[in-house]
Design a protein around this motif. Structure first.
Motif, PDB file in Angstrom:
ATOM      1  N   GLU A  20      53.190  24.028  81.719  1.00  0.00           N
ATOM      2  CA  GLU A  20      52.075  24.173  80.789  1.00  0.00           C
ATOM      3  C   GLU A  20      52.567  24.172  79.347  1.00  0.00           C
ATOM      4  O   GLU A  20      51.915  23.624  78.462  1.00  0.00           O
ATOM      5  N   GLN A  21      53.743  24.799  79.116  1.00  0.00           N
ATOM      6  CA  GLN A  21      54.212  24.980  77.744  1.00  0.00           C
ATOM      7  C   GLN A  21      55.725  25.093  77.724  1.00  0.00           C
ATOM      8  O   GLN A  21      56.317  25.650  78.650  1.00  0.00           O
ATOM      9  N   VAL A  22      56.355  24.565  76.662  1.00  0.00           N
ATOM     10  CA  VAL A  22      57.796  24.693  76.468  1.00  0.00           C
ATOM     11  C   VAL A  22      58.012  25.185  75.046  1.00  0.00           C
ATOM     12  O   VAL A  22      57.486  24.604  74.094  1.00  0.00           O
ATOM     13  N   GLN A  23      58.765  26.288  74.911  1.00  0.00           N
ATOM     14  CA  GLN A  23      59.027  26.878  73.594  1.00  0.00           C
ATOM     15  C   GLN A  23      60.487  27.266  73.473  1.00  0.00           C
ATOM     16  O   GLN A  23      61.164  27.483  74.485  1.00  0.00           O
ATOM     17  N   SER A  24      60.949  27.395  72.232  1.00  0.00           N
ATOM     18  CA  SER A  24      62.297  27.898  71.970  1.00  0.00           C
ATOM     19  C   SER A  24      62.169  29.243  71.275  1.00  0.00           C
ATOM     20  O   SER A  24      61.482  29.368  70.267  1.00  0.00           O
ATOM     21  N   THR A  29      62.141  28.346  76.793  1.00  0.00           N
ATOM     22  CA  THR A  29      61.327  29.045  77.786  1.00  0.00           C
ATOM     23  C   THR A  29      60.204  28.133  78.234  1.00  0.00           C
ATOM     24  O   THR A  29      59.440  27.621  77.415  1.00  0.00           O
ATOM     25  N   ILE A  30      60.123  27.930  79.546  1.00  0.00           N
ATOM     26  CA  ILE A  30      59.098  27.077  80.133  1.00  0.00           C
ATOM     27  C   ILE A  30      58.059  27.982  80.785  1.00  0.00           C
ATOM     28  O   ILE A  30      58.404  28.833  81.607  1.00  0.00           O
ATOM     29  N   VAL A  39      63.571  30.534  81.870  1.00  0.00           N
ATOM     30  CA  VAL A  39      64.425  30.309  80.702  1.00  0.00           C
ATOM     31  C   VAL A  39      65.566  29.401  81.128  1.00  0.00           C
ATOM     32  O   VAL A  39      66.213  29.640  82.157  1.00  0.00           O
ATOM     33  N   VAL A  40      65.802  28.333  80.343  1.00  0.00           N
ATOM     34  CA  VAL A  40      66.804  27.338  80.707  1.00  0.00           C
ATOM     35  C   VAL A  40      67.750  27.058  79.543  1.00  0.00           C
ATOM     36  O   VAL A  40      67.448  27.356  78.381  1.00  0.00           O
ATOM     37  N   LEU A  41      68.916  26.480  79.879  1.00  0.00           N
ATOM     38  CA  LEU A  41      69.891  26.076  78.865  1.00  0.00           C
ATOM     39  C   LEU A  41      69.484  24.788  78.159  1.00  0.00           C
ATOM     40  O   LEU A  41      69.858  24.560  77.004  1.00  0.00           O
ATOM     41  N   ASP A  42      68.708  23.948  78.844  1.00  0.00           N
ATOM     42  CA  ASP A  42      68.292  22.665  78.277  1.00  0.00           C
ATOM     43  C   ASP A  42      67.478  22.893  76.998  1.00  0.00           C
ATOM     44  O   ASP A  42      66.709  23.846  76.915  1.00  0.00           O
ATOM     45  N   SER A  43      67.638  22.004  76.030  1.00  0.00           N
ATOM     46  CA  SER A  43      66.886  22.138  74.783  1.00  0.00           C
ATOM     47  C   SER A  43      65.417  21.770  75.014  1.00  0.00           C
ATOM     48  O   SER A  43      65.071  21.090  75.990  1.00  0.00           O
TER      49      SER A  43
END
Length: 72
Positions: A20-24, A29-30, A39-43
């Motif tokens: 639904e949403q991807v934020q830094s 955080t997806i 929470v992922v390492l990918d940008s």
């Protein structure tokens, strides 16, 4: 499906349909449609590219045409 990496370094596969949403925050955080957060390492940009490629592969996003004469 897209391949991502958790903060602990372990990779996993996520169905991009449920994003639904991807934020830094600064960590990426997806938020999924069910409210779960991952929470992922990918940008943020990498996740966006992977999701876009996935959508194109499954046919739910139009491939971009660089011809400026074509109108949507």
């Amino acid at each position: 499906m897209i391949k991502l990496t958790r903060l602990n370094g372990h990779s996993f596969i996520l169905n991009g349909i449920y994003i639904e949403q991807v934020q830094s925050f600064p960590d990426t955080t997806i938020t999924l449609t069910n409210g779960k957060k991952i929470v992922v390492l990918d940008s943020e940009e990498d996740v966006m590219l992977k999701v876009t490629n996935f959508y194109q592969k499954v046919g739910i996003a139009k491939l971009v045409n660089d011809d400026p004469r074509e109108v949507d």
